[in-house]
Design a protein around this motif. Structure first.
Motif, PDB file in Angstrom:
ATOM      1  N   UNK A   1       1.119  -1.251  -0.037  1.00  0.00           N
ATOM      2  CA  UNK A   1      -0.013   0.205   0.025  1.00  0.00           C
ATOM      3  C   UNK A   1       0.847   1.338  -0.098  1.00  0.00           C
ATOM      4  N   UNK A   2       1.892   1.290   0.707  1.00  0.00           N
ATOM      5  CA  UNK A   2       3.000   2.318   0.762  1.00  0.00           C
ATOM      6  C   UNK A   2       3.491   2.688  -0.600  1.00  0.00           C
ATOM      7  N   UNK A   3       3.839   1.780  -1.235  1.00  0.00           N
ATOM      8  CA  UNK A   3       4.469   1.693  -2.746  1.00  0.00           C
ATOM      9  C   UNK A   3       3.310   1.956  -3.576  1.00  0.00           C
ATOM     10  N   UNK A   4       2.333   1.077  -3.725  1.00  0.00           N
ATOM     11  CA  UNK A   4       1.383   1.359  -4.700  1.00  0.00           C
ATOM     12  C   UNK A   4       0.346   2.544  -4.620  1.00  0.00           C
ATOM     13  N   UNK A   5      -0.062   2.928  -3.216  1.00  0.00           N
ATOM     14  CA  UNK A   5      -0.885   4.094  -3.165  1.00  0.00           C
ATOM     15  C   UNK A   5      -0.304   5.232  -2.801  1.00  0.00           C
ATOM     16  N   UNK A   6       0.998   5.233  -2.387  1.00  0.00           N
ATOM     17  CA  UNK A   6       1.466   6.631  -1.896  1.00  0.00           C
ATOM     18  C   UNK A   6       2.620   6.913  -2.951  1.00  0.00           C
ATOM     19  N   UNK A   7       3.714   6.140  -2.896  1.00  0.00           N
ATOM     20  CA  UNK A   7       4.924   6.391  -3.660  1.00  0.00           C
ATOM     21  C   UNK A   7       4.842   6.303  -5.212  1.00  0.00           C
ATOM     22  N   UNK A   8       4.101   5.377  -5.735  1.00  0.00           N
ATOM     23  CA  UNK A   8       4.087   5.223  -7.256  1.00  0.00           C
ATOM     24  C   UNK A   8       3.711   6.345  -7.792  1.00  0.00           C
ATOM     25  N   UNK A   9       2.831   7.297  -7.038  1.00  0.00           N
ATOM     26  CA  UNK A   9       2.470   8.485  -7.775  1.00  0.00           C
ATOM     27  C   UNK A   9       3.409   9.953  -7.943  1.00  0.00           C
TER      28      UNK A   9
ATOM     29  N   UNK B   1      -2.749 -10.143   3.281  1.00  0.00           N
ATOM     30  CA  UNK B   1      -3.630 -10.760   1.958  1.00  0.00           C
ATOM     31  C   UNK B   1      -2.514 -10.998   0.832  1.00  0.00           C
ATOM     32  N   UNK B   2      -1.330 -10.295   0.803  1.00  0.00           N
ATOM     33  CA  UNK B   2      -0.493 -10.365  -0.426  1.00  0.00           C
ATOM     34  C   UNK B   2       0.754 -11.206   0.188  1.00  0.00           C
ATOM     35  N   UNK B   3       1.389 -11.617  -0.647  1.00  0.00           N
ATOM     36  CA  UNK B   3       2.949 -12.000  -0.543  1.00  0.00           C
ATOM     37  C   UNK B   3       4.162 -11.243  -0.620  1.00  0.00           C
ATOM     38  N   UNK B   4       5.292 -11.589  -0.342  1.00  0.00           N
ATOM     39  CA  UNK B   4       6.361 -10.692  -0.278  1.00  0.00           C
ATOM     40  C   UNK B   4       6.971 -10.362  -1.576  1.00  0.00           C
ATOM     41  N   UNK B   5       6.437 -11.252  -2.625  1.00  0.00           N
ATOM     42  CA  UNK B   5       7.107 -11.029  -3.979  1.00  0.00           C
ATOM     43  C   UNK B   5       5.775 -10.039  -4.361  1.00  0.00           C
ATOM     44  N   UNK B   6       4.814  -9.788  -3.842  1.00  0.00           N
ATOM     45  CA  UNK B   6       3.528  -8.573  -4.497  1.00  0.00           C
ATOM     46  C   UNK B   6       4.199  -7.250  -3.706  1.00  0.00           C
ATOM     47  N   UNK B   7       4.705  -7.512  -2.167  1.00  0.00           N
ATOM     48  CA  UNK B   7       5.310  -6.260  -1.813  1.00  0.00           C
ATOM     49  C   UNK B   7       6.493  -5.785  -2.541  1.00  0.00           C
ATOM     50  N   UNK B   8       7.554  -6.604  -3.233  1.00  0.00           N
ATOM     51  CA  UNK B   8       8.638  -6.460  -3.747  1.00  0.00           C
ATOM     52  C   UNK B   8       8.317  -5.625  -5.065  1.00  0.00           C
ATOM     53  N   UNK B   9       7.332  -6.341  -6.068  1.00  0.00           N
ATOM     54  CA  UNK B   9       7.055  -5.848  -7.395  1.00  0.00           C
ATOM     55  C   UNK B   9       6.473  -4.360  -6.939  1.00  0.00           C
ATOM     56  N   UNK B  10       5.631  -4.046  -6.187  1.00  0.00           N
ATOM     57  CA  UNK B  10       5.079  -2.995  -6.007  1.00  0.00           C
ATOM     58  C   UNK B  10       6.209  -1.799  -5.513  1.00  0.00           C
TER      59      UNK B  10
END
Length: 372
Positions: A224-232, A251-260
């Protein structure tokens, strides 16, 4: 898909990998001093969106709104990198030049188009603080030292936000340059053991009763920090996690966090704050460090193990501050120009065999068409 629990919710908009060159001034979200001193153009990192996708006006400084900037947008395929260089003893090497490095994408050499030591570019920083039960004896230490770090690192052109996570992730302070607000947000963080009862009318995540959902949604919080905040955002971006590295219930895995994180071009540091006595008293093992190393190595950051020692935490924050002020910035146009969304491995090599601390790759996301 997890969502941030906060006063302001963020819609999940994926970032484009287009690069916007600001030829006559930066976006109103950043002051003019953010330009690259080596030239008259400022080149944001790969993954930047148009100014319309950045912070809302209410998160900007008032004077920014009074100075509209005329911006000429040029779509180019440039990959931008921020990285540190250290000698074999771990000392930062701040005075190197473009000729000291080689850049490879998927093993193929690339031609560097721009290079600079960008220690003063604006920084967008996320502080993610773990408030699960295992942090009971280290949380106050994290608040105090974390606040001191923010007062030390943030300038009048930087911004930061605070996310608290336990059984849920909550944005407790949106983007601000005000270190007093950031400290106040840290001070609000309370341990959530999952055993208290809901309080009618209280904001934020509601603790659960024993036997229901439990855990620490660390991976969800990073996503959420990566996708909803920093990606913008454009420019330098980093996250600092204060946690023991243990995830339960995401709900997500570490690979999802890394990708984001990689798609947002964010560097992640993990300050491993773990009360060994807590784990010993419950006769459970501690295993968070390995997964946190995967997260940090993929994004160009690192894990610093501080345990429950105040002096080690202060030293760790000092090291991060020095690294963020000693970054190099380079950009190149990939020889593989296909924007198919695939993952590309990156490697920056020092010709003097210094250690380069850099993200491991990026996603070649198709560019959004520029408005006519």
């Amino acid at each position: 898909m997890p969502k941030l629990s906060a006063n302001r919710r963020f819609s999940p908009v994926l970032t484009a990998a287009s690069i916007l060159i600001f030829l006559s001034g930066l976006s109103a979200a950043r002051p003019a001093s953010a330009q690259n001193p080596a030239s008259s153009t400022a080149v944001p990192q790969a993954g930047a969106q148009t100014p319309a996708a950045q912070k809302p006006a209410d998160a900007q400084k008032p004077e920014d709104d009074q100075t509209p900037a005329e911006t000429l947008k040029v779509s180019v395929n440039v990959v931008g990198l921020f990285f540190n260089v250290k000698d074999k003893h771990g000392a930062l090497m701040p005075n190197l030049t473009k000729d000291d490095f080689e850049v490879f994408e998927d093993g193929k050499p690339q031609t560097v188009k721009y290079f600079a030591a960008e220690s003063n570019l604006p920084l967008t920083l996320g502080i993610l603080i773990d408030s699960s039960g295992s942090q009971l004896r280290v949380l106050d230490m994290e608040k105090d030292v974390g606040g001191a770090f923010l007062r030390q690192i943030l300038t009048d052109k930087d911004e930061a936000y605070v996310i608290d996570f336990n059984i849920d992730a909550e944005l407790i302070q949106d983007y601000t340059r005000d270190v007093h607000r950031l400290q106040a947000a840290l001070n609000k963080v309370k341990i959530n053991t999952g055993f208290s009862s809901p309080v009618p009318g209280a904001g934020g995540p509601v603790p659960t009763a024993p036997g229901s959902q439990k855990g620490t949604v660390l991976y969800d919080a990073v996503y959420l920090s990566a996708h909803d905040m920093l990606a913008k955002e454009v420019g330098r971006k980093a996250m600092i996690l204060l946690t023991d590295g243990e995830d339960e219930g995401s709900q997500l895995k570490i690979k999802d966090a890394i990708e984001a994180a990689q798609k947002s071009d964010a560097i992640i540091y993990v300050l491993l704050c773990a009360d060994r006595g807590f784990y010993g008293s419950f006769q459970v093992g501690y295993s968070g460090e390995g997964e946190m190393r995967k997260l940090t190595e993929a994004t160009g950051g690192r894990v610093i193990n501080v345990g429950n020692k105040m002096d080690k935490l202060k030293e760790a924050f000092d090291q991060i501050a020095a690294e963020l002020r000693s970054q190099y910035n380079l950009g190149y146009t990939p020889t593989n120009s296909v924007q198919d969304g695939s993952y590309r491995k990156l490697e920056v090599k020092s010709k003097q065999n210094y250690k380069v601390q850099c993200r491991a790759g990026y996603y070649a996301t198709p560019r959004e068409p520029l408005p006519q």
